[in-house]
Design an enzyme around this catalytic site. Structure first.
Site, PDB file in Angstrom:
ATOM      1  N   GLY C 240      51.401  45.614 -23.244  1.00 49.85           N
ATOM      2  CA  GLY C 240      51.289  47.068 -23.192  1.00 49.85           C
ATOM      3  C   GLY C 240      50.912  47.533 -21.797  1.00 49.85           C
ATOM      4  N   ARG C 629      28.769  38.891 -21.636  1.00 55.53           N
ATOM      5  CA  ARG C 629      29.056  37.640 -22.329  1.00 55.53           C
ATOM      6  C   ARG C 629      30.559  37.547 -22.593  1.00 55.53           C
ATOM      7  NH1 ARG C 629      25.896  37.574 -27.173  1.00 55.53           N
ATOM      8  NH2 ARG C 629      24.466  36.056 -26.273  1.00 55.53           N
ATOM      9  N   ASN C 632      35.551  34.421 -25.704  1.00 55.78           N
ATOM     10  CA  ASN C 632      36.390  33.225 -25.814  1.00 55.78           C
ATOM     11  C   ASN C 632      36.809  32.820 -24.412  1.00 55.78           C
ATOM     12  OD1 ASN C 632      38.773  31.553 -25.910  1.00 55.78           O
ATOM     13  ND2 ASN C 632      39.025  32.104 -28.059  1.00 55.78           N
ATOM     14  N   GLY C 702      34.491  44.734 -21.771  1.00 53.99           N
ATOM     15  CA  GLY C 702      35.925  44.511 -21.835  1.00 53.99           C
ATOM     16  C   GLY C 702      36.391  43.792 -20.585  1.00 53.99           C
ATOM     17  N   GLU C 705      41.137  44.649 -17.835  1.00 51.53           N
ATOM     18  CA  GLU C 705      41.633  45.368 -16.664  1.00 51.53           C
ATOM     19  C   GLU C 705      40.975  44.977 -15.362  1.00 51.53           C
ATOM     20  OE1 GLU C 705      42.983  49.481 -17.949  1.00 51.53           O
ATOM     21  OE2 GLU C 705      41.534  48.963 -19.491  1.00 51.53           O
TER      22      GLU C 705
END
Ligand SMILES: Cc1cc2nc3c(=O)[nH]c(=O)nc-3n(C[C@H](O)[C@H](O)[C@H](O)COP(=O)(O)OP(=O)(O)OC[C@H]3O[C@@H](n4cnc5c(N)ncnc54)[C@H](O)[C@@H]3O)c2cc1C
Ligand code: SF4
Ligand code: FES
Ligand code: FES
Lengths: 327, 201, 746
Positions: C240, C629, C632, C702, C705
């Site tokens: 996306g 943190r 994965n 997040g 980006e």
């Protein structure tokens, strides 16, 4: 794509007859140029004669050390052919610098000889383009012409010849063998392509329905070395910004044979005989190479966004010659 | 109730002579619907025998249909992806006669008689192809859209055996774009499988 | 059981993706499916005076040619950003198919529907259109309306602290330059596609979107339907990068076409059409001016400039956001203005704002370091603020210096000799460059449903998205730890408006937003489960409160005595149930108001430059990040290196060319718009500091980006180090390097 009829060619002669019979019929080989342009409505054949399985797929030695290559030999097979790797590295390098492995697996020698320009205004199907729609004008002249040619253009068209293979073939002194409605021909590479002039829609001397059956070329002079150098933004999978194919033979400290052809900068695979003449008899020095490069780009016409190619291709010529001279 | 999304439906449009189908459905259509003439002139549908992942399919196809669209729209083998439809991304890479090619620039009609292998044909039953397993292990994809093309391309690469170093693998995989940027992981996966195969020999 | 969070687990959907069974929007087949192909305008502004659709209508297989003349009437969309409470997602206010007006070159103006794709494409080509064309404004320098937006992503467009210009004049050492970045396009490999089907008054669509609820809202608005009568599904999305963030035209065009022909319609944009009618990243022109004292402390920071928006949306590329938070300076001036152009609406693209913004700011920092004769890593360390430089708030987490040092060490920054051109590799020039990475921490409302079964499995649901981030994997890990289950017993479902609500997968906000909802749903589930056991005789949980019990090993147990517990099976069997579930809806708190919540990083690049050809190749790239943190380690690394890869494209290759004569995009394909290929990308390295953020769900940030930010500057700075040539206009092409002069440091 516009609707078309599809037929597999039964043989070379039958294919010629089938295509000659209809003015809008075309041969289909690997399809990587033709199908692409048909999807863009730039090519609109009403009949495709699939020659992809005709047994024009041999690479054979010819007397004196040359090679004869069938029109259907795939670009990847030719690039990795032992004789090509060993004796004509310029061709192997040129082929492997073109497109991608999967495209090279489909692309044929015949199709590559006749691949069309990547000029974006030719491909878009709507802009003025004398090559696609004769008389409509040339959107590239005043447009985004970074990829366009600085050599061999006219005020009608400055479309770059896109092929890498053809640049190598230009220095191999290839002969193109055809079979057409009027019989068989052997066309010297130098005579095969046309510069755009006033008729950019005409790109080669081929007649409608004339099938390329193969190409042939002689051995290089015994001590000659060859090399293809391509410069582009991306490290791979991009057409040339500028490229050079060179053959150089040095004996007794002087150049005895020099052949140079340019890609990415001209409207057809571009041999530079004046530069070659200048080299012969001179020592293979940086100065001589630079002088040859200067001569090679004489008459170049830079446009808004492609002026850098003049200097760039000179440097490419010099580097390619230095590389072969260094062994 | 959402419409049935079953991908395995083979019973409706087979991409075949759908001109006729258009006519049949005209009555259901609203304003602005055009009358569809039966095809005249060039473009007659032709019989095409496709052999995909070992299975034969006797089809009648519009000559225009690419191998890619035949796989996706007619056979509903949607594992093979369309990213550009112009040979510029490699998402459609499949193996024809064991060689990797771009299915978008290949007419379905021209591969009749040649075995086609797609991503759906790489695993053996539940056993993944070593490249598939290595792709998972090395996270050689993100969105997964370029992945079937990368996999088929890598199968072709290993068979061609022209790439040994990482740089050679990179060069030989360059016909497969990945916008997610999984390239380093793809190279790691390909190299692991290549080395394992070499050691096994 | 060791926690799943943090582990480098394989993707839970990996098998589907490598076997070709992961299904994307265009791959849903429905009975009677027809194919729609759009026709786009070939003028940039004006109106259509006539459609000649006769030939198209006569073409074989054609079911309909939909133009404004026969299209069903639709209501106007509600543009993205026009509401803080509703999931509005309209990308353009252009009344597509509702009027004869043309607002940009490439705008959809008709849809042709036919039985097969080849038939539809051919017929679309037969539609003839005549226009009354008007002159169009197409470049940053044109006569389009220039204005300052009211807000930039909910923040003030302009920030003034002290006297920035005065301080610049007075500064001991300074730099003041203009940088430009061109238009970019996302180029997710999956083109935009929709399959739309009506069932009476109900509409179902499979769409390529990062925001199923936004597309649902948009379709309901346009067609005047109740939200519940529209279902949008996007179980897999083929990339996306922001380009599928809003409701782009393919969805309502497919639904319109389906309505007209009374059959389900599949509408897939051609690659050229994705360029034509899905906006890209706006071009930017930015001024960065920095002044410092002799000790290398910033005395002033100026970052201003212009980006474009369109006549049918208002979008501000917030390029000055990094400068709001990265460096301490007593004088600051940040401002940006927009110019309204007759172009396809620009939109978010990976790291919107921060990505072009860090190119300018971080090139500027490098130029300042050169002027100061100071190591650029050291310059950044000296200007690390102890509170947010523009808001004055404390940081929720700031490990920027740690990331910088970590990256420098992994990269081997110490081997760099400062003089440009001083490092060589044979004929090639070697350059080492550094730049900061920066991206804000965003969080949005989200909801989730959790169900556990007697068999000891869990189902977690949220209508969020998977476009490659590994959403299902990360959320399954989070839920598994919360539920005390192994990851392989937890299934995560997403991408469907029939599931609990989620916002757009954008702004790198999804992981923590959804994690918060999952956490709350699991907490609610605990209460629901306990309710089944707390009154049961013989249950070790009898009489306990939620605070006294914990999920453990597929059941609930006393928090203070793990052995005193019961499995889900036992609890459910006694209650005579097969499963129990709970839902939760969570909104972010006010932490973002009280704290400065940002992610940071440092990008280190090593290039080889061919001095004759001006070609740049990346030899090595190391990114080190401060992102809280990491959930994965495997998929996180992929996100970072994926961002870096796109940044390398931005630095060296990517530019969308618009023909200023017509407004047409000249290189709207994947051969002429160059994204990096395998051969352009070496092994990339990504590291992270890893300290959790005490103020975010899971302590995470997040990460989608930040990886792209700073990359182009790191490359440009490395190129400068290699060549002494400062390229301030992207991309760094051979012609730019060939024509640039060496700049000698003052
Ligand atoms: C994305 C992309 C990137 C590419 N990059 C490069 C690159 O970097 N360098 C490069 O050199 N090339 C590049 N190519 C072009 C590629 O090399 C050509 O498309 C290919 O060589 C054409 O061969 P084909 O067999 O597929 O031709 P076809 O498409 O089958 O045919 C091309 C034309 O030749 C005619 N024809 C074919 N065979 C014969 C014959 N035997 N006799 C008479 N007429 C014949 C056909 O009628 C048609 O007009 C690229 C192509 C694509 C799609
Ligand atoms: S350069 Fe030639 S091909 Fe390109 S637009 Fe002009 S006429 Fe057409
Ligand atoms: S879809 Fe075939 S190469 Fe892109
Ligand atoms: S994994 Fe998304 S494009 Fe490669």
């Amino acid at each position: 794509m516009n609707p078309f009829d599809y037929a597999r060619a039964a043989g070379a002669a039958a294919a010629v007859t089938q295509v000659a019979a209809s003015p809008r019929a075309k041969f289909l080989a690997g399809g990587t140029t033709l199908i692409d342009l048909m999807k863009l409505h730039v090519e609109t054949p009403d009949t495709l004669v699939d020659i992809g399985r005709l047994p024009l797929d041999k690479v054979e030695a010819v007397a004196g050390g040359g090679l004869a290559v069938g029109a259907n030999v795939r670009n990847s097979d030719l690039a990795y052919h032992d004789a090509v790797l060993a004796r004509f590295p310029v061709l192997s390098e040129a082929l492997l610098s073109g497109a991608s492995p999967q495209l090279r697996n489909a692309a044929t020698v015949g199709g590559n000889l006749l691949q069309r320009t990547r000029c974006p205004y030719f491909r878009d199907g709507v802009s003025p383009c004398n090559k696609r729609a004769p008389g409509s004008g040339c959107a590239a002249l005043g447009g985004h012409n970074r990829g366009n040619a600085v050599l061999g253009g006219s005020e009608s068209c400055i479309a770059t010849s896109a092929s890498d293979m053809c640049v190598a073939m230009a220095v191999l002194n290839v002969t193109i063998k055809t079979q057409g409605p009027k019989g068989e021909r052997a066309i010297p590479f130098a005579d095969f392509y046309l510069v755009p002039g006033e008729t950019p829609e005409r790109e080669t001397v081929l007649d409608h329905g004339e099938l390329i059956v193969g190409v042939e070329w002689p051995a290089l002079p015994a001590g000659a070395k060859s090399h293809y150098l391509k410069v582009r933004d991306r490290a791979s999978y991009q057409f040339a910004l500028a490229s050079a194919a060179v053959v150089l033979e040095v004996a007794g400290g002087v150049v005895t044979t020099a052949r140079v052809a340019l890609g990415g900068v001209a409207t057809k695979p571009w041999r530079v005989p004046d530069a070659e003449k200048l080299l012969v008899g001179r020592k293979p020095t940086a100065e001589a190479f630079a002088a040859a490069a200067e001569v090679a780009t004489k008459g170049a016409v830079p446009r808004t966004f492609n002026g850098f190619k003049v200097a760039l291709v000179r440097r490419v010529i010099v580097r390619a010659l230095e590389t072969v001279a260094a062994g | 109730m959402p419409p049935d999304p079953d991908p395995d439906r083979r019973d409706f449009i087979q991409g075949v002579a759908a001109g006729g189908l258009g006519v049949a459905l005209l009555s259901t259509a609203g304003p602005g619907v055009a009358a569809a003439d039966p095809p005249t002139g060039p473009g007659r549908a032709i019989p095409v025998q496709l052999t995909v992942n070992g299975q034969d399919h006797a089809l009648t196809l519009d000559p225009r249909i690419s191998l890619l669209d035949a796989l996706r729209e007619v056979l509903h083998l949607t594992g093979t992806k369309k990213g550009c439809d112009h040979g510029q991304c490699g998402a459609c890479t499949v193996l024809v006669d064991g060689r990797r090619v771009n299915a978008c620039l290949t007419l379905a009609a021209s591969v009749a008689g040649s075995p086609v292998r797609t991503v759906e044909g790489l695993a053996t039953g539940d056993d993944l192809h070593p490249l598939q397993a290595a792709f998972i292990k090395h996270d050689a994809f993100q969105c997964g859209y370029c992945t079937p093309g990368q996999l088929c391309s890598a199968v072709g690469l290993l068979k061609e055996a022209h790439a040994t170093t990482d740089d050679e693998v990179r060069e030989q995989m360059s016909g497969n774009l990945c916008r997610c940027g999984a390239y380093p992981n793809v190279v790691a996966a390909v190299q692991e499988v290549r080395l394992a195969a070499r050691d096994a020999r | 059981m060791t926690p799943a969070v943090g582990k480098p687990l394989d993707r839970v959907d990996g098998r589907q993706k490598v076997t070709g069974t992961a299904r994307f929007a265009a791959e849903y087949d429905l009975p009677g499916l027809a194919h729609g192909v759009i026709v786009t305008s070939t003028v940039a502004k004006g109106r259509v005076t006539a459609f000649d659709t006769a030939a198209a209508e006569r073409a074989p297989g054609v079911l309909a040619v939909v133009t404004p003349k026969n299209a069903p009437k639709l209501r106007p969309t509600e543009p993205f950003g026009s509401s803080e409470t509703k999931p509005v997602a309209g990308t353009t206010t252009a009344p597509v198919l509702q009027s004869d007006q043309v607002f940009w070159y490439g705008q959809p103006i008709a849809v042709v529907v036919a039985g097969t794709l080849d038939q539809a494409k051919y017929a679309a080509h037969l539609v003839r259109v005549t226009y009354d064309a008007k002159p169009a404004e197409l470049t940053l320098d044109s006569k389009g309306r220039v204005f300052v937006p009211d807000k930039v992503q909910q923040e003030e467009p302009e920030i003034t602290i002290g006297d920035a210009e005065g301080a610049l004049t007075a500064a001991a050492v300074k730099m003041d330059h203009t940088y430009t970045t061109p238009q970019h396009n996302h180029n997710a490999i999956e083109p935009h596609a929709t399959v739309a089907a009506w069932d009476g008054g109900k509409l179902t669509v499979y769409d390529t979107t990062q925001f199923v609820f936004g597309v649902r809202y948009d379709l309901a608005t346009r067609f005047g339907l109740k939200l519940d009568d529209v279902r949008v599904l996007a179980p897999f999305v083929g990339g996306g990068f922001g380009g599928k963030g809003g409701a782009w035209p393919q969805a309502f065009l497919a639904a319109t076409a389906a309505k007209v022909v009374g059959r389900p319609v599949k509408l897939v944009l051609g690659r050229d059409q994705v360029y034509a009618c899905v906006g890209g990243r706006t071009p930017t022109r930015q001024r960065v001016a920095l002044g410092a004292d002799a000790g290398g402390k910033l005395t002033t920071l100026i970052h201003t400039g212009r980006t474009s928006t369109s006549t049918t949306n208002t979008f501000t590329e917030q390029f000055n956001f990094p400068a709001r938070h990265l460096y301490a300076s007593p004088n600051i001036h940040l401002a940006q203005e927009l110019i309204e152009l007759d172009v396809c609406p620009p939109t978010f693209m990976r790291g919107p704002g921060e990505c072009p913004g860090t190119f300018a700011l971080e090139s500027g920092m490098d130029e300042l370091a050169v002027a100061l004769k100071l190591d650029p890593v050291e310059l950044r360390l000296r200007n690390d603020p102890d509170k947010d430089p523009t808001r004055g708030t404390p940081f929720s987490l700031r490990k920027y210096k740690e990331a910088l040092k970590l990256g420098a060490e992994k990269f081997g920054w110490a081997r760099r000799t400062p003089e440009p051109g001083s490092m060589k590799d044979g004929r090639l020039l070697v350059g080492l460059g550094v730049a900061s990475a920066f991206y804000p921490v965003y969080r949005m409302p989200s909801s989730a449903r959790v169900e556990v079964t007697a068999a000891g499995t869990a189902l977690v649901q949220c209508g969020c998205q998977e476009m490659g981030m590994g959403t299902a994997t990360a959320q399954a890990q989070i839920a598994a730890d919360l539920l005390g289950l192994p990851v392989d017993r937890v299934k995560f479902e997403l991408g469907d408006t029939a599931l609990p609500f989620a916002m757009v997968a954008g702004g790198s906000s999804q992981t923590i937003s959804v994690a918060a909802a999952v956490t709350a749903a699991v907490a609610a589930l605990k209460t629901a489960l306990l309710a089944l056991a707390e009154k049961a005789d013989g249950s070790p949980l009898k009489g306990l409160k939620a605070a006294d019990v914990a999920f453990r090993d597929g059941g609930l147990a006393r928090a203070d005595d793990p052995k005193a517990g019961e499995s889900f099976g036992a609890i459910l069997a006694r209650a005579g149930r097969k499963a129990v579930d709970a839902k939760a809806e969570v909104k972010p708190g006010d932490e973002a108001k009280k704290l400065s919540m940002q992610s940071y990083g440092a990008q280190f690049c090593e290039v080889r430059v061919d001095p004759d050809f001006g070609t740049v190749r990346i030899k090595r790239f190391v990114g080190a990040f401060d992102v809280g943190r990491v959930i994965n380690a495997k998929t996180a690394r992929s996100q970072f290196i994926g961002g870096i890869t796109m940044g390398l494209g931005m630095a060296l290759l990517e530019e969308t060319h618009r023909d200023p004569r017509t407004g047409r995009l000249v290189n709207a394909d994947l051969a002429e718009y160059m994204v990096p290929v395998h051969a352009d990308v070496p092994a990339l390295e990504a590291y992270w500091v890893g300290d959790p953020d005490p103020h975010t769900p899971m302590g995470a940030h997040g990460i989608g980006e930040i990886g792209i930010t700073g990359v182009a500057a790191a490359v440009a700075n490395a190129v400068y180090h290699a060549t002494g040539k400062r390229i301030r206009d992207l991309p760094i092409t051979p012609e730019r390097l060939m024509s640039a002069a060496r700049e000698s440091p003052r």
